[in-house]
Design a protein around this motif. Structure first.
Motif, PDB file in Angstrom:
ATOM      1  N   PHE A  14      15.890  25.795  -2.964  1.00 19.98           N
ATOM      2  CA  PHE A  14      15.467  24.644  -2.772  1.00 19.98           C
ATOM      3  C   PHE A  14      14.189  24.298  -2.382  1.00 19.98           C
ATOM      4  CE2 PHE A  14      18.332  25.374   0.642  1.00 19.98           C
ATOM      5  CZ  PHE A  14      17.710  25.798   1.806  1.00 19.98           C
ATOM      6  N   SER A  15      13.628  23.337  -2.244  1.00 16.26           N
ATOM      7  CA  SER A  15      12.165  22.896  -1.893  1.00 16.26           C
ATOM      8  C   SER A  15      12.062  22.845  -0.519  1.00 16.26           C
ATOM      9  CB  SER A  15      11.487  21.738  -2.718  1.00 16.26           C
ATOM     10  OG  SER A  15      12.313  20.377  -2.089  1.00 16.26           O
ATOM     11  N   CYS A  28      11.402  20.492   1.469  1.00 17.64           N
ATOM     12  CA  CYS A  28      12.039  19.270   2.088  1.00 17.64           C
ATOM     13  C   CYS A  28      13.481  19.485   2.789  1.00 17.64           C
ATOM     14  CB  CYS A  28      12.112  17.987   1.169  1.00 17.64           C
ATOM     15  SG  CYS A  28      10.409  17.645   0.136  1.00 17.64           S
ATOM     16  N   THR A  29      14.201  20.426   2.152  1.00 17.43           N
ATOM     17  CA  THR A  29      15.328  20.565   2.752  1.00 17.43           C
ATOM     18  C   THR A  29      15.348  21.075   4.158  1.00 17.43           C
ATOM     19  OG1 THR A  29      16.209  20.943   0.640  1.00 17.43           O
ATOM     20  CG2 THR A  29      17.502  21.812   2.452  1.00 17.43           C
ATOM     21  N   PRO A  61       8.202  18.689  -1.932  1.00 10.88           N
ATOM     22  CA  PRO A  61       9.086  18.609  -2.861  1.00 10.88           C
ATOM     23  C   PRO A  61       8.858  19.380  -4.143  1.00 10.88           C
ATOM     24  CG  PRO A  61       8.215  16.274  -2.387  1.00 10.88           C
ATOM     25  CD  PRO A  61       7.401  17.361  -1.597  1.00 10.88           C
ATOM     26  N   VAL A  72      13.220  24.466  -9.165  1.00 10.73           N
ATOM     27  CA  VAL A  72      13.393  23.380 -10.177  1.00 10.73           C
ATOM     28  C   VAL A  72      12.346  22.413  -9.544  1.00 10.73           C
ATOM     29  CG1 VAL A  72      14.734  21.598 -10.983  1.00 10.73           C
ATOM     30  CG2 VAL A  72      15.564  23.847 -10.644  1.00 10.73           C
ATOM     31  N   LEU A  73      11.766  21.648 -10.228  1.00 13.59           N
ATOM     32  CA  LEU A  73      10.886  20.521  -9.541  1.00 13.59           C
ATOM     33  C   LEU A  73      10.198  19.295 -10.635  1.00 13.59           C
ATOM     34  CD1 LEU A  73       7.177  22.536  -9.148  1.00 13.59           C
ATOM     35  CD2 LEU A  73       8.883  23.098 -10.692  1.00 13.59           C
ATOM     36  N   ASN A  74       9.980  18.287  -9.882  1.00 10.40           N
ATOM     37  CA  ASN A  74       9.719  17.322 -10.712  1.00 10.40           C
ATOM     38  C   ASN A  74       8.156  16.758 -10.607  1.00 10.40           C
ATOM     39  OD1 ASN A  74       9.501  14.788 -12.067  1.00 10.40           O
ATOM     40  ND2 ASN A  74      11.258  13.985 -11.101  1.00 10.40           N
ATOM     41  N   SER A  93       7.062  13.049 -11.349  1.00 16.84           N
ATOM     42  CA  SER A  93       7.351  12.072 -10.324  1.00 16.84           C
ATOM     43  C   SER A  93       6.207  12.239  -8.845  1.00 16.84           C
ATOM     44  CB  SER A  93       8.642  12.140  -9.954  1.00 16.84           C
ATOM     45  OG  SER A  93       9.262  11.116  -9.058  1.00 16.84           O
ATOM     46  N   GLU A  94       6.310  13.388  -8.693  1.00 18.56           N
ATOM     47  CA  GLU A  94       5.126  13.512  -7.468  1.00 18.56           C
ATOM     48  C   GLU A  94       3.797  12.996  -7.661  1.00 18.56           C
ATOM     49  OE1 GLU A  94       5.936  15.827  -4.251  1.00 18.56           O
ATOM     50  OE2 GLU A  94       3.795  15.513  -3.512  1.00 18.56           O
ATOM     51  N   LEU A 153       3.693   9.241  -7.934  1.00 19.13           N
ATOM     52  CA  LEU A 153       3.714   8.998  -6.151  1.00 19.13           C
ATOM     53  C   LEU A 153       2.447   9.047  -5.533  1.00 19.13           C
ATOM     54  CD1 LEU A 153       5.791   7.960  -3.978  1.00 19.13           C
ATOM     55  CD2 LEU A 153       5.999  10.578  -3.534  1.00 19.13           C
TER      56      LEU A 153
END
Lengths: 344, 273
Positions: free
Chosen positions: B166-167, B169-170, B190, B216-218, B221-222, B225
């Protein structure tokens, strides 16, 4: 349930006396957010309930901890090291969150780590907080709570109405009987109703939960899931802050010698790609849209054996998501943007 | 069965990974007991290229000589592990990877190539996996001690390391930090691999992405943003590419290909708040 009343100025003295039941914890300010923390300096404690960044679940079902340590073929769990705590300032929505976790971790899959922490943590609830932006407890029916706490303080401005919810709570009251009054009169009830009414009028957002579970059922193919799937950063923040998210991962951490090691448990999250990935590389929920749909189905339609929506309306996902994906925006999306924004 | 042979090899980087290994305390002694360390430039002399059970690499490849050495290590090692952002993704020295124009930039700094570095033959900085097969990656800048010990233990015992997918952020939420993206700061949490314990975020410093892109990343979207928050495409690209290496360049190329790309095109929920 035994109900008493207490003068507001006596709260501090009472909380000091409750320290004999365990470490005192409560909401404190950390930068621009509130968090539950151990209270050594009483002036740090915030008396009115606050939406802390992580719900009270962080103390009962911690983000990461060691389940056990092993040495050779023997192992020792770390249950006896779990401290006794008294947590003050828990709002009703958080207690409802605990009740849902209780269902899962105490009733259906008895989990010694959860149960021990839960039993060693006295929950002192507080209500009649002023609803802030994003508070949805009234919509979810979680603005009042009848169980799941040891003591509950209804803040009625001039005094607290104190609901005794367990024998531990009763013991805590008995340490300082001089601070509590048995004599509940009509005056107290009137004040209770007055404060409740005043509070109820302050909610600015609502979700019509009489229709949402059905709307969820009918929205399986809604384009909303694709839309939010494209936006979701997959950061997992919504699940970390959710009072009813409970998934965790377990990994072994052997030492280099291989003779000793520990077993760690930490929060997992169904929004992550890896969560539904199985051996061989198949993924049951391969797209973010699928995974978000699952999450919102649990929160807004049905979860676990109770079959009820797991959202307790705490508003944390609204505070937390950097890209505006939360129960409110999803509901609005599913209703085609027609969800009223005004008072309920 | 004899002791397993391991070797640590350093290419272009700050040697931070070796320093982390040196800081492993009692576990380092256990590692020395259980293995035969054939190379560890910061800790011993007489380092050699020899048959290895496990080769540990740090740094990116910036010269022909390093490239040759890397290939030699690969041919000798049963398992190769890349450690740290430079070996895994190329590091900060690879931030322009995929953009072209390296020769020109090189000349601007060092002058005419023919007159310089005859023995070294410089290359554009690339991560180790640009030249050889890497079996496992330990991300970080520098790597995390716990993740290193976890990985080396598993690899020594013939199993695969399992690191956070995970990134940032978690872990940032575990530490109960206020989200800096929500405050309008350009945080790359993220997009960035977790495992650092949200080190910078705990001090209110936005994530710069030094652990490299998450599994896994988006990115789109970032990107959107940050455009919405008022950052320019140049600023965003610079930030994303600083530690993003080749995977990030690919993502950004795709985003920029959408010719009419703009913030207003960002998909929004109907009637979203």
């Amino acid at each position: 349930m035994r109900v008493l009343w207490m003068k507001k100025e006596d709260l501090r003295e009472f909380l000091e006396s409750s320290k004999q039941f365990g470490e005192l914890w409560g909401p404190v300010q950390k930068g621009e957010v509130y968090v539950y923390d151990k209270i050594d300096d009483f002036s740090r404690l915030i008396l009115e309930p606050k939406r802390t960044l992580l719900p009270v679940k962080k103390l009962i079902h911690p983000p990461e901890f060691n389940i056990l340590r092993y040495e050779g073929e023997t192992y020792k769990t770390e249950l006896e090291n779990i401290p006794r705590r008294v947590v003050y300032g828990v709002p009703p929505c958080d207690i409802h969150g605990l009740l849902i976790l209780d269902d899962l971790f105490r009733r259906y899959y008895p989990d010694p780590y959860y149960i021990t922490r839960r039993e060693r943590t006295a929950i002192l609830g507080v209500s009649f907080c002023t609803p802030t932006e994003g508070c949805l407890c009234k919509s979810m029916g979680t603005d009042v709570v009848q169980e799941g706490f040891d003591l509950f303080f209804s803040d009625l401005k001039d005094f607290y109405l104190v609901w005794v919810g367990s024998s531990l709570g009763d013991d805590m009251v008995k340490v300082r009987p001089d601070l509590f009054n048995n004599n509940i009169t009509r005056k107290h009830l009137d004040k209770f109703m007055e404060c409740k009414k005043e509070r109820d009028e302050k909610f600015t957002k609502s979700i019509d939960m009489t229709v949402i579970p059905d709307i969820m059922e009918l929205s399986y193919d809604s384009p909303v899931w694709e839309e939010i799937g494209e936006r979701c950063l997959e950061c997992g923040a919504c699940t970390m802050v959710c009072p009813t998210c409970n998934c965790y991962n377990v990994v072994d951490e052997p030492s280099i010698s291989g003779f000793t090691g520990e077993r760690r448990r930490y929060w997992d999250c169904c929004i992550f790609t890896e969560y539904s990935l199985v051996a061989g590389g198949d993924n049951f929920r391969a797209t973010r849209a699928d995974r978000l749909k699952l999450w919102y189905t649990h929160k807004l339609k049905s979860f676990g054996y109770s079959g009820k929506p797991a959202c307790v309306g705490c508003g944390r996902c609204i505070d937390t998501c950097p890209v505006d994906i939360n129960v409110l925006s999803v509901v609005r999306g599913l209703l085609g943007g027609k969800e009223k924004e005004g008072k309920s | 069965m004899g002791k397993k042979k391991i070797g640590i090899y350093s290419f272009s980087g700050c040697s931070g990974e070796q320093l982390v290994i040196l800081e492993c305390g009692a576990e380092l002694f256990n590692l020395c007991d259980l293995t035969e360390i054939k190379s560890f430039p910061m800790a011993q002399s007489n380092n050699e290229y020899t048959l290895l059970d496990i080769g540990l690499l740090e740094g990116s490849i910036t010269t022909e000589r390093q490239k040759r050495e890397l290939k030699e290590i690969r041919s000798h090692a049963k398992i190769l592990v890349a450690m740290g952002i430079c070996a895994c993704f190329g590091g900060i020295q690879s931030m322009k990877l995929g953009e072209g124009g390296w020769k020109k930039r090189f000349q601007k700094v060092y002058g005419d190539e023919d007159k310089l570095f005859k023995t070294m033959k410089p290359l554009e900085s690339k991560p180790c996996n640009a030249f050889v097969k890497i079996d496992y990656y330990i991300p970080g800048c520098p790597i995390d001690k716990k993740q290193f010990l976890h990985s080396i233990t598993h690899v020594l015992n013939g199993s695969s390391p399992y690191l956070y997918q995970f990134s940032v952020c978690t872990e940032c939420k575990w530490k109960e930090n206020d989200c800096l993206l929500l405050r309008g700061l350009p945080c790359l949490g993220p997009l960035t691999r977790g495992g650092c314990g949200a080190a910078c975020l705990c001090y209110n410093i936005p994530c710069v992405g030094c652990w490299g892109p998450a599994e896994v990343l988006n990115v789109p979207s970032e990107y959107r943003l940050l455009i919405e928050k008022g950052y320019t495409t140049e600023e965003i690209q610079r930030k994303f590419r600083k530690f993003g290496g080749a995977p990030m360049v690919e993502c950004l190329k795709k985003i920029m290909k959408q010719s009419n790309y703009s913030a207003t095109k960002a998909p929004r929920l109907k009637g979203g708040i």
